[in-house]
Design a protein around this motif. Structure first.
Motif, PDB file in Angstrom:
ATOM      1  N   VAL A   1     -51.595  16.261 -34.465  1.00 56.25           N
ATOM      2  CA  VAL A   1     -51.485  17.375 -33.512  1.00 56.25           C
ATOM      3  C   VAL A   1     -50.541  17.004 -32.376  1.00 56.25           C
ATOM      4  CG1 VAL A   1     -52.744  18.806 -31.854  1.00 56.25           C
ATOM      5  CG2 VAL A   1     -53.764  18.294 -34.082  1.00 56.25           C
ATOM      6  N   VAL A   2     -50.670  15.789 -31.862  1.00 57.82           N
ATOM      7  CA  VAL A   2     -49.789  15.339 -30.777  1.00 57.82           C
ATOM      8  C   VAL A   2     -48.339  15.326 -31.243  1.00 57.82           C
ATOM      9  CG1 VAL A   2     -49.155  13.353 -29.342  1.00 57.82           C
ATOM     10  CG2 VAL A   2     -51.553  14.064 -29.520  1.00 57.82           C
ATOM     11  N   HIS A   3     -48.100  14.894 -32.473  1.00 58.55           N
ATOM     12  CA  HIS A   3     -46.739  14.900 -33.011  1.00 58.55           C
ATOM     13  C   HIS A   3     -46.144  16.311 -32.952  1.00 58.55           C
ATOM     14  CE1 HIS A   3     -43.417  13.743 -35.754  1.00 58.55           C
ATOM     15  NE2 HIS A   3     -43.551  14.986 -36.182  1.00 58.55           N
ATOM     16  N   LYS A   4     -46.891  17.293 -33.403  1.00 54.55           N
ATOM     17  CA  LYS A   4     -46.391  18.670 -33.402  1.00 54.55           C
ATOM     18  C   LYS A   4     -46.154  19.176 -31.986  1.00 54.55           C
ATOM     19  CE  LYS A   4     -48.693  19.866 -37.753  1.00 54.55           C
ATOM     20  NZ  LYS A   4     -49.754  20.685 -38.396  1.00 54.55           N
ATOM     21  N   LEU A   5     -47.055  18.843 -31.093  1.00 50.41           N
ATOM     22  CA  LEU A   5     -46.910  19.293 -29.707  1.00 50.41           C
ATOM     23  C   LEU A   5     -45.670  18.695 -29.053  1.00 50.41           C
ATOM     24  CD1 LEU A   5     -50.643  19.018 -28.620  1.00 50.41           C
ATOM     25  CD2 LEU A   5     -49.271  21.108 -28.480  1.00 50.41           C
ATOM     26  N   VAL A   6     -45.441  17.411 -29.286  1.00 50.53           N
ATOM     27  CA  VAL A   6     -44.285  16.756 -28.664  1.00 50.53           C
ATOM     28  C   VAL A   6     -42.982  17.354 -29.186  1.00 50.53           C
ATOM     29  CG1 VAL A   6     -43.020  14.588 -28.397  1.00 50.53           C
ATOM     30  CG2 VAL A   6     -45.511  14.600 -28.223  1.00 50.53           C
ATOM     31  N   LYS A   7     -42.893  17.568 -30.491  1.00 53.63           N
ATOM     32  CA  LYS A   7     -41.659  18.143 -31.040  1.00 53.63           C
ATOM     33  C   LYS A   7     -41.381  19.523 -30.441  1.00 53.63           C
ATOM     34  CE  LYS A   7     -41.604  17.952 -35.554  1.00 53.63           C
ATOM     35  NZ  LYS A   7     -41.051  17.866 -36.928  1.00 53.63           N
ATOM     36  N   GLU A   8     -42.419  20.304 -30.224  1.00 53.59           N
ATOM     37  CA  GLU A   8     -42.237  21.625 -29.617  1.00 53.59           C
ATOM     38  C   GLU A   8     -41.880  21.500 -28.145  1.00 53.59           C
ATOM     39  OE1 GLU A   8     -42.623  26.012 -29.782  1.00 53.59           O
ATOM     40  OE2 GLU A   8     -42.222  24.404 -31.198  1.00 53.59           O
ATOM     41  N   ALA A   9     -42.554  20.586 -27.454  1.00 53.96           N
ATOM     42  CA  ALA A   9     -42.353  20.452 -26.008  1.00 53.96           C
ATOM     43  C   ALA A   9     -40.975  19.910 -25.654  1.00 53.96           C
ATOM     44  CB  ALA A   9     -43.426  19.543 -25.417  1.00 53.96           C
ATOM     45  N   VAL A  10     -40.405  19.088 -26.517  1.00 56.05           N
ATOM     46  CA  VAL A  10     -39.118  18.449 -26.218  1.00 56.05           C
ATOM     47  C   VAL A  10     -38.038  19.480 -25.941  1.00 56.05           C
ATOM     48  CG1 VAL A  10     -37.231  17.157 -27.290  1.00 56.05           C
ATOM     49  CG2 VAL A  10     -39.531  16.234 -27.339  1.00 56.05           C
ATOM     50  N   TRP A  11     -37.885  20.443 -26.842  1.00 50.72           N
ATOM     51  CA  TRP A  11     -36.800  21.407 -26.633  1.00 50.72           C
ATOM     52  C   TRP A  11     -37.164  22.437 -25.570  1.00 50.72           C
ATOM     53  CZ3 TRP A  11     -36.989  26.698 -27.555  1.00 50.72           C
ATOM     54  CH2 TRP A  11     -38.069  27.181 -28.308  1.00 50.72           C
ATOM     55  N   MET A  12     -38.447  22.729 -25.425  1.00 53.02           N
ATOM     56  CA  MET A  12     -38.843  23.697 -24.399  1.00 53.02           C
ATOM     57  C   MET A  12     -38.671  23.113 -23.004  1.00 53.02           C
ATOM     58  SD  MET A  12     -42.048  25.779 -26.011  1.00 53.02           S
ATOM     59  CE  MET A  12     -41.502  27.316 -25.274  1.00 53.02           C
ATOM     60  N   ALA A  13     -38.904  21.804 -22.849  1.00 48.04           N
ATOM     61  CA  ALA A  13     -38.752  21.162 -21.543  1.00 48.04           C
ATOM     62  C   ALA A  13     -37.305  21.190 -21.066  1.00 48.04           C
ATOM     63  CB  ALA A  13     -39.249  19.725 -21.604  1.00 48.04           C
ATOM     64  N   ALA A  14     -36.377  21.274 -22.005  1.00 46.22           N
ATOM     65  CA  ALA A  14     -34.946  21.300 -21.664  1.00 46.22           C
ATOM     66  C   ALA A  14     -34.419  22.716 -21.469  1.00 46.22           C
ATOM     67  CB  ALA A  14     -34.146  20.599 -22.753  1.00 46.22           C
ATOM     68  N   GLY A  15     -35.270  23.705 -21.708  1.00 44.33           N
ATOM     69  CA  GLY A  15     -34.832  25.091 -21.613  1.00 44.33           C
ATOM     70  C   GLY A  15     -35.422  25.820 -20.415  1.00 44.33           C
ATOM     71  N   PRO A  16     -35.242  27.138 -20.364  1.00 43.23           N
ATOM     72  CA  PRO A  16     -35.690  27.925 -19.213  1.00 43.23           C
ATOM     73  C   PRO A  16     -37.162  28.341 -19.287  1.00 43.23           C
ATOM     74  CG  PRO A  16     -34.564  29.346 -20.766  1.00 43.23           C
ATOM     75  CD  PRO A  16     -34.487  27.956 -21.335  1.00 43.23           C
ATOM     76  N   PHE A  17     -37.883  27.806 -20.258  1.00 46.00           N
ATOM     77  CA  PHE A  17     -39.252  28.231 -20.493  1.00 46.00           C
ATOM     78  C   PHE A  17     -40.219  27.678 -19.440  1.00 46.00           C
ATOM     79  CE2 PHE A  17     -36.911  27.409 -24.413  1.00 46.00           C
ATOM     80  CZ  PHE A  17     -36.837  28.693 -24.941  1.00 46.00           C
ATOM     81  N   PHE A  18     -41.191  28.491 -19.059  1.00 50.82           N
ATOM     82  CA  PHE A  18     -42.276  28.067 -18.180  1.00 50.82           C
ATOM     83  C   PHE A  18     -41.781  27.345 -16.922  1.00 50.82           C
ATOM     84  CE2 PHE A  18     -43.889  27.576 -22.642  1.00 50.82           C
ATOM     85  CZ  PHE A  18     -44.615  28.774 -22.673  1.00 50.82           C
ATOM     86  N   PRO A  19     -41.028  28.018 -16.086  1.00 52.68           N
ATOM     87  CA  PRO A  19     -40.501  27.365 -14.876  1.00 52.68           C
ATOM     88  C   PRO A  19     -41.607  26.862 -13.946  1.00 52.68           C
ATOM     89  CG  PRO A  19     -40.196  29.747 -14.783  1.00 52.68           C
ATOM     90  CD  PRO A  19     -40.610  29.430 -16.174  1.00 52.68           C
TER      91      PRO A  19
END
Length: 223
Positions: free
Chosen positions: A118-136
């Motif tokens: 589960v952590v693996h899946k979360l990290v892969k999703e979070a990596v690109w979202m952290a670099a984008g405009p999501f959830f300021p």
């Protein structure tokens, strides 16, 4: 200074999976560790959740000093029932934005513990979202980590692309694992993982090796 963020599901996963590599680079690289789960189930003798969490955090802090880790962060999600959720995703995005790492290390997708998966899946999703405009509201976007590495714990990697010779730091890894007495009382985790590290070095001049799967690595063209 380069920054590495090690994301560990439970307290001790960082030592088991990549403690030797952490110790090898920590004098030259800023290494932080983020723990996703509270690890409460790992202290069955504790009277309550707060007592169990204190045990796990104290052990993690002691191990971090041995490895030379600069900072720890605890997300404190309850273990043994942990699932992919918006809250957990937000927690990891916030973690990545806090440290803005150039490299992120986390468990591989087929590791035998379901919470590691589960952590693996979360990290892969979070990596690109952290670099984008999501959830300021979770902090300012940060440059995307150029390197993503996956370490092994419960299930050895079937294919890996990086081997780190930890012969010079294996005793540091052993000492760091010794900080997790609550876990060693239940099983010989340290002895078992060092056996895997020794096996990885079987056809090498090294004595102990930690293996990593490369999901992403920097590629630069000069000029």
């Amino acid at each position: 200074m380069r920054k590495v963020l090690v994301i560990a599901p439970h307290q001790d996963d960082e030592v088991l999976g990549c403690g030797g590599a952490i110790a090898k680079i920590s004098s030259e690289v800023d290494v932080s560790v983020g723990f996703v789960l509270d690890g409460v189930s790992g202290v069955p003798s504790a009277r309550n959740r707060e007592e169990a969490m204190k045990v796990r955090k104290d052990e993690a802090s002691a191990a971090a000093q041995v490895l030379g880790v600069s900072d720890l962060h605890f997300l404190d999600f309850e273990d043994r029932g942990f699932a992919y959720s918006r809250e957990a995703l937000h927690g990891i995005i916030r973690l990545i934005r806090k440290y803005s790492p150039s490299s992120i290390w986390f468990p591989h997708e087929n590791d035998g513990d379901i919470e590691h998966q589960v952590v693996h899946k979360l990290v892969k999703e979070a990596v690109w979202m952290a670099a984008g405009p999501f959830f300021p509201e979770l902090g300012e976007a940060v440059p995307a980590a150029g390197q993503l590495l996956c370490y092994e714990i419960w299930t050895p990697l079937q294919k890996y692309q990086m081997k780190v010779d930890i012969t010079s730091t294996v005793e540091i890894k052993r000492k760091a694992m010794g900080c997790y007495q609550s876990q060693l009382e239940q099983a010989s985790y340290g002895e078992a993982i060092l056996g895997l590290n020794r096996y990885r070095a079987m056809a090498s001049s090294a004595k102990y090796i930690e293996a990593f799967q490369i999901l992403q690595t920097p590629f630069e063209v000069s000029g």
